[in-house]
Design an enzyme around this catalytic site. Structure first.
Site, short mmCIF file in Angstrom:
data_model
loop_
_atom_site.label_atom_id
_atom_site.label_comp_id
_atom_site.label_asym_id
_atom_site.label_seq_id
_atom_site.Cartn_x
_atom_site.Cartn_y
_atom_site.Cartn_z
N GLY A 30 26.35 22.57 1.58
CA GLY A 30 27.19 23.61 0.54
C GLY A 30 27.90 24.34 1.00
N ASN A 31 28.06 25.36 -0.12
CA ASN A 31 29.56 26.17 0.67
C ASN A 31 29.35 27.72 0.47
OD1 ASN A 31 30.51 26.02 -2.22
ND2 ASN A 31 30.65 24.43 -2.56
N ARG A 32 30.45 28.34 0.15
CA ARG A 32 30.24 29.73 0.08
C ARG A 32 29.86 29.99 -0.99
NH1 ARG A 32 31.84 33.21 5.56
NH2 ARG A 32 31.58 35.15 4.00
N ALA A 96 33.02 26.25 -6.79
CA ALA A 96 33.50 25.83 -5.38
C ALA A 96 33.23 24.29 -5.59
CB ALA A 96 32.82 25.91 -4.55
#
Ligand code: CTP
Ligand code: CA
Length: 222
Positions: A30-32, A96
């Protein structure tokens, strides 16, 4: 900061949040991204009278009033949902999106072996949603991207504006305390294909959403 131009009669598609790329049933990449910027844009656009489709990755945010929300998990699912929401007057790609994903998710939990001290995951490129929207037979009149960069912000943002054939790109620096991912505030520099440059903020993401919508509304009503 905002003139609150009406978006009545216009259809906007907004993507927001991260994507999760499954490795196996219990793990993902995943990402932030918190999704706050995209949700703020979707909510503000609906308040101005637009018909809004919000394609959301996994986030814990309430659906803004009068917004049609489509929940997705992976970049591939987001790609499909965004393209299915066209035609639209504008697309705002605030998500994102993972650039790479495991070629295939394992169907059962991957176990480590005795003595195993490293592992290699093979990742494959995802499709570029923004570029595909900008290249679509039903291309929205205005296609807006985001660029979160840690360095060379302007050069990278302008490169993406041109390469993906966007109308606007909203760039911000990430990694500084208090701005960018997960925060309620941000500062954006918006570069337009026509050469205009607009500095927005630092301000709350809700205010930035309104300022960005002013730029979009201006171009849609020209
Ligand atoms: N984007 C997209 N689909 C992807 C990757 C990115 O639609 N598969 C969109 C994002 O939603 C964002 C814009 O492209 O609006 C820029 O994303 P960013 O990650 O900054 O750029 P990339 O082109 O992926 O380049 P890099 O990550 O290498 O900087
Ligand atoms: Ca990327």
């Amino acid at each position: 900061m905002s003139t609150s131009a009406s978006l009545s009669g216009l259809r906007l598609v907004v993507s927001a949040g991260p994507t999760y790329e499954d490795i196996d049933p219990v793990r993902f990449i995943g990402n932030r991204s918190s999704g706050k910027m995209g949700f703020a844009i979707a909510g503000a656009a609906a308040r101005r009278g637009a018909q809004v489709v919000l394609v959301a990755g996994p986030v814990s945010l309430p659906t803004p009033a009068d917004v049609q929300r489509v929940d997705v998990r992976s970049a591939a699912q987001m790609h499909e949902a965004v393209l299915a929401a066209l035609p639209a007057d504008a697309y705002i790609g605030a998500a994102a999106v993972a650039d790479f994903a495991p070629a295939q998710a394992a169907s059962s939990k991957i176990k480590k072996q005795a003595g195993q001290d490293s592992m290699t995951l093979t990742l494959v490129r995802t499709r570029d949603i923004l570029a595909d929207v900008a290249d679509h037979p039903h291309r929205p009149r205005i296609v807006v991207g985001f660029a979160a960069e840690t360095d060379h912000v302007e050069a990278y943002a302008r490169g993406k504006l041109e390469k993906k054939r966007l109308d606007l790109i909203a760039a911000n620096r990430v990694g500084m305390a208090g701005t960018g991912f997960e925060s309620d505030d941000n500062a954006l520099t918006v570069y337009a294909a026509d050469g205009a440059v607009h500095a927005l903020g630092p301000a709350a993401k809700t205010q930035l959403a309104d300022a960005l919508l002013d730029l979009i509304a201006q171009r849609l009503t020209e």
